[in-house]
Design a protein around this motif. Sequence first.
Motif, mmCIF file in Angstrom:
data_model
loop_
_atom_site.group_PDB
_atom_site.id
_atom_site.type_symbol
_atom_site.label_atom_id
_atom_site.label_comp_id
_atom_site.label_asym_id
_atom_site.label_seq_id
_atom_site.Cartn_x
_atom_site.Cartn_y
_atom_site.Cartn_z
ATOM 1 N N VAL A 260 4.171 1.701 3.138
ATOM 2 C CA VAL A 260 4.075 0.668 4.162
ATOM 3 C C VAL A 260 4.284 1.236 5.563
ATOM 4 C CG1 VAL A 260 6.504 0.013 3.898
ATOM 5 C CG2 VAL A 260 4.878 -1.626 4.821
ATOM 6 N N TYR A 261 5.133 2.269 5.699
ATOM 7 C CA TYR A 261 5.354 2.947 6.968
ATOM 8 C C TYR A 261 5.169 4.446 6.752
ATOM 9 C CZ TYR A 261 7.610 -1.468 8.216
ATOM 10 O OH TYR A 261 7.882 -2.795 8.440
ATOM 11 N N ASP A 263 7.107 6.841 7.179
ATOM 12 C CA ASP A 263 8.277 7.497 6.593
ATOM 13 C C ASP A 263 8.850 6.707 5.419
ATOM 14 O OD1 ASP A 263 9.127 5.391 8.155
ATOM 15 O OD2 ASP A 263 10.889 6.427 8.951
ATOM 16 N N SER A 264 8.061 5.810 4.828
ATOM 17 C CA SER A 264 8.494 5.108 3.618
ATOM 18 C C SER A 264 8.349 6.017 2.408
ATOM 19 C CB SER A 264 7.648 3.850 3.402
ATOM 20 O OG SER A 264 7.812 2.926 4.454
ATOM 21 N N VAL A 265 9.179 5.802 1.412
ATOM 22 C CA VAL A 265 9.037 6.531 0.154
ATOM 23 C C VAL A 265 7.727 6.135 -0.515
ATOM 24 C CG1 VAL A 265 10.028 6.912 -2.139
ATOM 25 C CG2 VAL A 265 11.527 6.773 -0.134
ATOM 26 N N TYR A 266 7.457 4.835 -0.592
ATOM 27 C CA TYR A 266 6.168 4.308 -1.058
ATOM 28 C C TYR A 266 6.092 2.836 -0.700
ATOM 29 C CZ TYR A 266 8.306 2.614 -5.547
ATOM 30 O OH TYR A 266 9.054 1.997 -6.524
ATOM 31 N N TYR A 267 5.072 2.154 -1.182
ATOM 32 C CA TYR A 267 4.825 0.797 -0.720
ATOM 33 C C TYR A 267 5.933 -0.179 -1.076
ATOM 34 C CZ TYR A 267 3.873 -1.386 -5.246
ATOM 35 O OH TYR A 267 4.009 -1.920 -6.509
ATOM 36 N N TRP A 268 6.785 0.159 -2.044
ATOM 37 C CA TRP A 268 7.781 -0.765 -2.571
ATOM 38 C C TRP A 268 8.839 -1.145 -1.533
ATOM 39 C CZ3 TRP A 268 7.426 -4.180 -5.952
ATOM 40 C CH2 TRP A 268 8.519 -4.721 -6.630
ATOM 41 N N GLU A 269 8.907 -0.406 -0.427
ATOM 42 C CA GLU A 269 9.860 -0.779 0.621
ATOM 43 C C GLU A 269 9.542 -2.171 1.177
ATOM 44 O OE1 GLU A 269 11.245 0.477 5.114
ATOM 45 O OE2 GLU A 269 10.270 1.987 3.878
ATOM 46 N N TRP A 272 4.961 -6.795 0.783
ATOM 47 C CA TRP A 272 4.269 -7.913 1.409
ATOM 48 C C TRP A 272 3.043 -7.432 2.175
ATOM 49 C CZ3 TRP A 272 4.674 -13.134 1.153
ATOM 50 C CH2 TRP A 272 4.006 -13.879 2.117
ATOM 51 N N TYR A 273 3.141 -6.239 2.791
ATOM 52 C CA TYR A 273 2.056 -5.729 3.615
ATOM 53 C C TYR A 273 0.906 -5.162 2.781
ATOM 54 C CZ TYR A 273 4.916 -6.405 7.729
ATOM 55 O OH TYR A 273 5.660 -6.973 8.729
ATOM 56 N N ALA A 274 1.142 -4.924 1.506
ATOM 57 C CA ALA A 274 0.057 -4.487 0.619
ATOM 58 C C ALA A 274 -0.498 -5.644 -0.191
ATOM 59 C CB ALA A 274 0.564 -3.394 -0.328
ATOM 60 N N ASN A 275 0.301 -6.707 -0.334
ATOM 61 C CA ASN A 275 -0.123 -7.837 -1.150
ATOM 62 C C ASN A 275 -1.193 -8.653 -0.437
ATOM 63 O OD1 ASN A 275 0.679 -9.476 -3.686
ATOM 64 N ND2 ASN A 275 0.576 -11.025 -2.074
ATOM 65 N N VAL A 442 12.185 11.489 -6.700
ATOM 66 C CA VAL A 442 11.802 12.808 -6.201
ATOM 67 C C VAL A 442 11.468 12.728 -4.719
ATOM 68 C CG1 VAL A 442 10.147 14.698 -6.400
ATOM 69 C CG2 VAL A 442 10.957 13.539 -8.467
ATOM 70 N N MET A 443 10.720 11.721 -4.340
ATOM 71 C CA MET A 443 10.302 11.580 -2.944
ATOM 72 C C MET A 443 11.487 11.220 -2.037
ATOM 73 S SD MET A 443 6.999 12.278 -2.776
ATOM 74 C CE MET A 443 7.549 13.648 -3.835
ATOM 75 N N TYR A 444 12.372 10.352 -2.509
ATOM 76 C CA TYR A 444 13.530 10.000 -1.683
ATOM 77 C C TYR A 444 14.436 11.203 -1.466
ATOM 78 C CZ TYR A 444 17.920 8.134 -0.064
ATOM 79 O OH TYR A 444 19.068 7.927 0.665
ATOM 80 N N PHE A 445 14.734 11.915 -2.550
ATOM 81 C CA PHE A 445 15.631 13.065 -2.432
ATOM 82 C C PHE A 445 15.032 14.179 -1.568
ATOM 83 C CE2 PHE A 445 17.323 11.743 -6.817
ATOM 84 C CZ PHE A 445 18.366 11.020 -6.251
ATOM 85 N N SER A 446 13.706 14.294 -1.569
ATOM 86 C CA SER A 446 13.060 15.390 -0.847
ATOM 87 C C SER A 446 12.583 14.995 0.551
ATOM 88 C CB SER A 446 11.858 15.919 -1.647
ATOM 89 O OG SER A 446 10.860 14.921 -1.786
ATOM 90 N N GLY A 447 12.654 13.699 0.889
ATOM 91 C CA GLY A 447 12.206 13.265 2.199
ATOM 92 C C GLY A 447 10.704 13.232 2.335
ATOM 93 N N ASN A 448 10.002 12.892 1.244
ATOM 94 C CA ASN A 448 8.543 12.817 1.262
ATOM 95 C C ASN A 448 8.098 11.403 0.886
ATOM 96 O OD1 ASN A 448 7.535 15.692 1.773
ATOM 97 N ND2 ASN A 448 9.004 16.030 0.109
ATOM 98 N N ARG A 449 6.804 11.197 0.715
ATOM 99 C CA ARG A 449 6.257 9.887 0.384
ATOM 100 C C ARG A 449 5.100 10.065 -0.609
ATOM 101 N NH1 ARG A 449 5.187 11.298 5.583
ATOM 102 N NH2 ARG A 449 3.016 11.751 6.117
ATOM 103 N N PHE A 450 4.774 8.996 -1.330
ATOM 104 C CA PHE A 450 3.658 9.102 -2.267
ATOM 105 C C PHE A 450 2.857 7.815 -2.303
ATOM 106 C CE2 PHE A 450 6.801 7.031 -4.853
ATOM 107 C CZ PHE A 450 6.167 6.448 -5.941
#
Length: 533
Positions: A260-261, A263-269, A272-275, A442-450
Motif C-alpha cells: 500500500v505504501y 515502505d509497507s511490508v505488503y498490502y495487508w497494512e 482498503w486501498y487494494a480492495n 522475512v520482509m519485516y525483519f529484513s526491512g523489505n517489501r513483497f
Amino acid sequence: MNNAPNALPRTRTGGFVLYLWIVVIGLYPLYQYNVDPDGTSYLTIARRYADGDFVTAVNGLWSPWACWLTALLMKVGVAAIPASIAVNTAGATGFLLASHSLFRYYNLPAKSIRWFLAGITFFLCFAVYWQTFDDLWGCFLMLVVLRMVLSHAFLLQWWRWVVLGLVGALAYFAKAYSFPYFVLAAGGSLLLTAPRKVVAVLAMVVAMMVLLLVALPWLYALHTKYGMWTTSVAGPLNMSWYLIGHPLWKPEIGILVPPVYPDSVYYWEDPWYANGQLVHWWQSAHLMWRQVLRLGYNTLMMVRCMAEISLWLPVVAVAVLWQFVTTYRSQLRAYKVLAIFFLALPLGYLLVHIEARYLWVMLPLACIAAVQPATEGLVPARLRAYWVPMLAVSVCLFPAWQLVDMSGVGKKEHRLAAMLNKAGIREQSFITNMHPRHMSKVMYFSGNRFYVVNKQVPTAHEDTTANADTLLQEANRYGVPYYLYVPAGAGWLINPGFAEIFGTGMLPHNAAVSYKKILSDPASGIILYQIAQ
C-alpha cells in the motif's frame, strides 16, 4: 448470592502479577520472532507513529491504542518487538486485576478465586505472545466497563457516567469492535436492569456523548483518509470477504497485489486501498443465503473457539443462556448484567468471522457463572470439591499445547532476513512462491517489501508457463528486481495459491529472462534470484 460484596475474600493479586511478568520475560527468547501477519502491520504502524509519519499511520483496519503505546516506548529507545510485548503485558496485567475485582464483587470463595487467578495467569502468559496487539487491552477495558456498570452508585453520580464514556473510548481505541459491544452490553444492561429507566437512559446518553467527543479526532482522521464517516473499515471489509470467500480487488490490480505504501511490508497494512467492490448480503437472494450459511458456520466455530479457552466454556455458555431466558425476572441484577455482557459479546462476530481471542472477555465471566450452579447444588456432590479446579485446569490446556507448538516460530524467517541484510539487500521489492504468513516475517525483519500473488487472477490460464510469463510482465511493470524461490521440498513454506497458478515456480523456461543467483540458504534450499529482461 448477594447483589454486592459483603465479606470480601482475602486474596491478593500481587503474586499472580509477579508470576505473569516473570514468565513473560522468561519466555521472550523462545517467542521473540513470533510475529504474525497482523503483527507486522501493527509494528509498521507503530514505527510510523514513532517517526512522526502520522498521515500514513492513521489506519481504519488496525486499532491504534497499542500502536500509540508501542510508539511511545520506541521513542525512548525500546526496540519495536520488546516494546509491543511490554505493552501487551500491561494489558494482560489489567485483565488479571479486572478479573480479580469482578471475582470479589460476586463474592466468590477465596479458594475459588485463587484457582481461577492461577488459571487465568497461565492463560495470559500464552495470550501475550499469541496476539501481540489489540485483544488484551480491549478485553481489560471492557471488563472495567462491566465493573463500573455493576456499581450501585453508578446511577447516583453523574461523574461516573463521564468516566464510563472515557473508558468506552479507550476500549474503542484498543479494539474497534468494543464500540458496538459497549453500546450493546453497557447500554443493554443499564436499560434492562436499572430500576429508574429515565436515569439509565440519561447515563448512557452522557457516556456515549463523552465517548464520541473523545473519539472525534480519530473519527475525523479516518474520515479524512477514507472519505467517509466510520469507526473502522474492518467490519465492511471482513463482511464482504467472508461472505464471498475472497476479496474483490480494484480493476487496475492484475496478477500482483502491490504494497500500500513504498515502505509497507505488503498490502495487508491497509487492504482498503487494494480492495475494490464491497459485497453485502442484502444485494441478492443468493448472498442472503450465503449469509445464513455463514451464521450457521460461525455458530459452530464459536463452540470450538469457546472450547479453546476452556473445555467447559460451551457448557457454561448454554447454562448462562438458559438461565437468562428462563429465570430472568427472578435473577438478581448483578447476574442479569453479567449474562448480558456474556451473551452480547459474540453477536457481531457471528455475522462475519470468529476466533477464540475475540471471546477472551468471556473467561472471567464464565468463571463467575460456573460457580453459581455449584453453590445451588446443580453439580453432583461428588464433583463439587473438584469443579473449580477442573475449570481452572481446563483454561491451561490449549495454552500449554500452543506454547510448545509456538516455540521458536519465526526464528528461521529471522535467519533468512539476516542473510538478505548481510548481502546488502534492504528496502527492495520481491515476488515469491513463499506463503505470505512466512514471507511477511522475512520482509519485516529484513526491512523489505513483497508483492502478493492475486489468487483471483484475471489472466490465469491452464498453462502454468503462460501464467509465469504474465507474472514476469507484472514484476517488470512494478520494477520488482528479486524473486525468492522456495523449492518443492520445503512444502510447508510454499504458498498453495502460487503453486496452483504457476506450478513449481517461474524458474528458467524463457530465454528472454535472465535469473542471476544472489544467495541460497543451505538449510531450507531457498534461493534468491535477481530478475532481468
